[in-house]
Design an enzyme around this catalytic site. Structure first.
Site, PDB file in Angstrom:
ATOM      1  N   ASP A  75       0.426  -7.756   2.143  1.00  0.00           N
ATOM      2  CA  ASP A  75       0.770  -6.346   1.936  1.00  0.00           C
ATOM      3  C   ASP A  75       2.293  -6.235   1.884  1.00  0.00           C
ATOM      4  O   ASP A  75       2.954  -5.886   2.856  1.00  0.00           O
ATOM      5  CB  ASP A  75       0.179  -5.497   3.068  1.00  0.00           C
ATOM      6  CG  ASP A  75       0.140  -4.019   2.714  1.00  0.00           C
ATOM      7  OD1 ASP A  75       0.783  -3.637   1.714  1.00  0.00           O
ATOM      8  OD2 ASP A  75      -0.520  -3.252   3.425  1.00  0.00           O
ATOM      9  N   HIS A  81       0.820  -1.216   0.000  1.00  0.00           N
ATOM     10  CA  HIS A  81       0.000   0.000   0.000  1.00  0.00           C
ATOM     11  C   HIS A  81       0.854   1.266   0.000  1.00  0.00           C
ATOM     12  O   HIS A  81       0.325   2.367  -0.078  1.00  0.00           O
ATOM     13  CB  HIS A  81      -1.019  -0.013   1.152  1.00  0.00           C
ATOM     14  CG  HIS A  81      -0.474   0.333   2.486  1.00  0.00           C
ATOM     15  ND1 HIS A  81      -0.105  -0.609   3.414  1.00  0.00           N
ATOM     16  CD2 HIS A  81      -0.237   1.532   3.072  1.00  0.00           C
ATOM     17  CE1 HIS A  81       0.333   0.002   4.508  1.00  0.00           C
ATOM     18  NE2 HIS A  81       0.273   1.289   4.319  1.00  0.00           N
ATOM     19  N   SER A 123       4.385   2.985   7.965  1.00  0.00           N
ATOM     20  CA  SER A 123       4.071   1.825   7.124  1.00  0.00           C
ATOM     21  C   SER A 123       5.223   1.493   6.198  1.00  0.00           C
ATOM     22  O   SER A 123       5.891   2.393   5.686  1.00  0.00           O
ATOM     23  CB  SER A 123       2.864   2.128   6.240  1.00  0.00           C
ATOM     24  OG  SER A 123       1.694   2.021   6.966  1.00  0.00           O
TER      25      SER A 123
END
Length: 236
Positions: A88, A43, A182
């Site tokens: 992810d 992402h 992230s």
């Protein structure tokens, strides 16, 4: 990173920062795993990614800091079909390799999975306060624990039963990765075990740990792609 302190300038030579040609702010982290490859979260994909290596302070860059762009990107699933809970992970090949230097060096892939209770270090330039965002000039580091996956399933009932995900945090709250972290690494006992990918809307709350892609489960896929087998399939 909430509840952490400024990282030691020498402890994160493998940590990279992602930004875009448009926005100068670091929006994700990543991890250098050899001279030519960076691992991050799917992402964190954007059109014009720039990769900063050897960074500590944004305002006063290290003299050996480098900027690279990705030449190729590889996903477990096509970049848009990984789910919020699954796969992810993104592997980026740098257009030009980087050499090791004072503040740049890769970290190796894990040889064993981490065990529950392991102390792990999370790091990044993400916000250091949760409701209002405060982006630090330097990366922050915090020690958190690998928790039983069931702690995360209790907090997030929609989590799948299958687990290629690590659950990590502090049960009583206070330390956590947060927005902007992230894609960055979770380092347990010196091994690169997790990629930060998801947490509750308010970071560092009691009994709401963060979720990290479990790097160990993807090592075969990563090594296949790096060695040129670009059709390698991801673990189911």
């Amino acid at each position: 990173v909430i509840g952490g302190v400024e990282c030691n300038i020498n402890e994160h030579r493998f940590l990279v920062a992602l930004y875009t040609s448009r926005s100068r702010r670091f929006y994700c982290g990543g991890t250098l795993i050899n001279q030519e490859w960076v691992l991050t979260a799917a992402h964190c994909d954007r059109k014009n990614i720039r990769i900063k290596l050897g960074m500590h302070s944004e305002k006063v860059p290290n003299e050996d800091a480098q900027t690279r762009v990705p030449k190729e990107k590889f996903f477990c699933l096509s970049s848009k079909t990984y789910t919020k809970w699954d796969k992810d992970i993104m592997l980026m090949r740098l257009k030009r390799p980087v050499n090791n230097s004072t503040h740049i060096a890769p970290v190796s892939l894990p040889s064993n999975p981490p065990s529950v209770g392991s102390v792990c270090r999370v790091m990044g330039w993400g916000t250091i306060t949760s409701s209002q965002e405060t982006h630090p000039d330097v990366p922050h580091c915090a020690n958190i624990n690998i928790l039983d996956y069931e702690v995360c399933r209790a907090a997030y009932p929609e989590l799948p039963v299958t687990r290629r995900t690590l659950c990590a945090g502090i049960l009583e709250g206070g330390k956590d990765s947060c927005n902007g972290d992230s894609g960055g690494p979770l380092i347990c006992n010196g091994q690169f075990q997790g990629i930060a990918y998801w947490g509750a809307d308010t970071c560092a709350q009691p009994r709401e740990p963060g979720l990290y892609t479990k790097v160990f489960d993807y090592t075969d896929w990563i090594q296949s792609i790096i060695s040129g087998n670009t059709d390698a399939t991801c673990p189911q």
